[in-house]
Write a protein that holds these residues in place. Structure first.
Motif, short mmCIF file in Angstrom:
data_model
loop_
_atom_site.label_atom_id
_atom_site.label_comp_id
_atom_site.label_asym_id
_atom_site.label_seq_id
_atom_site.Cartn_x
_atom_site.Cartn_y
_atom_site.Cartn_z
N PRO A 253 36.82 46.16 23.47
CA PRO A 253 35.77 45.16 23.28
C PRO A 253 36.22 43.82 23.87
N ASP A 254 35.28 43.14 24.51
CA ASP A 254 35.58 41.82 25.06
C ASP A 254 35.50 40.80 23.94
N PRO A 255 36.58 40.10 23.64
CA PRO A 255 36.56 39.14 22.54
C PRO A 255 35.63 37.95 22.77
N THR A 256 35.19 37.73 24.02
CA THR A 256 34.31 36.61 24.31
C THR A 256 32.83 36.96 24.21
N LYS B 78 30.22 40.04 22.28
CA LYS B 78 30.13 41.22 21.41
C LYS B 78 29.61 42.47 22.10
#
Length: 163
Positions: A71-74, A76
């Motif tokens: 998952p991209d933390p920047t 959702k």
């Protein structure tokens, strides 16, 4: 994914993993273009990869352990793709493929300049680049005081594009 292999030959096995039309191009774009999101890989492809093919190759490369997905933390709804250690260790292979292509195929200057730098830089430059990729993709700090190979390659490409 099937476990059926034509033989145990290391060249055959490597071709079975990397020998399709798109896998090395996707790895190239992640490696040299720092493209980590699906949309970046899709829109940044010089060769015009179709979205269904890209999705298939990313899934296959993930299953084979060459790419990881998280998952991209920047954002959702986005995922970020990273090269794994086996993919990073393809840098010398990519350097040799680029050098061979420069010598024997009708390349364009702007797309060949990075291959030329990698060829001329040799194993020392490749090691520095792999350390940089490990930092970018795996979070492993690289040795301090090293110039960014990625920046050198990008600057050479941009200079070859001209004004």
């Amino acid at each position: 994914m099937t476990d059926v292999r034509r033989s145990g030959c290391p060249i055959n096995l490597s071709v079975e993993v990397l020998g399709d039309r798109w896998s090395l191009v996707v790895i190239r774009d992640m490696m040299f273009g720092n493209r980590r999101h699906f949309r970046e890989l899709l829109q940044g492809s010089e060769e015009g990869i179709a979205s269904n093919i890209l999705a298939s190759r990313l899934q296959r490369l993930t299953e084979l352990g060459l790419v990881s997905r998280a998952p991209d933390p920047t954002h959702k709804q986005k995922v970020i793709y990273s090269l794994t250690e086996p993919a990073i260790q393809l840098v010398p292979v990519m350097a040799h493929l680029g050098a061979w292509g420069r010598r024997h195929l009708p390349v364009t200057r702007e797309l060949a300049v990075r291959a030329e730098l990698l060829e001329n830089g040799g194993p020392e430059l490749w090691d520095d680049f792999m350390d940089e990729l490990r930092e970018q993709h795996l979070g492993v700090p690289r040795p301090a005081g090293r110039e960014s190979v990625f920046v050198r390659l990008q600057e050479a490409y941009e200079a070859a594009l001209g004004p």
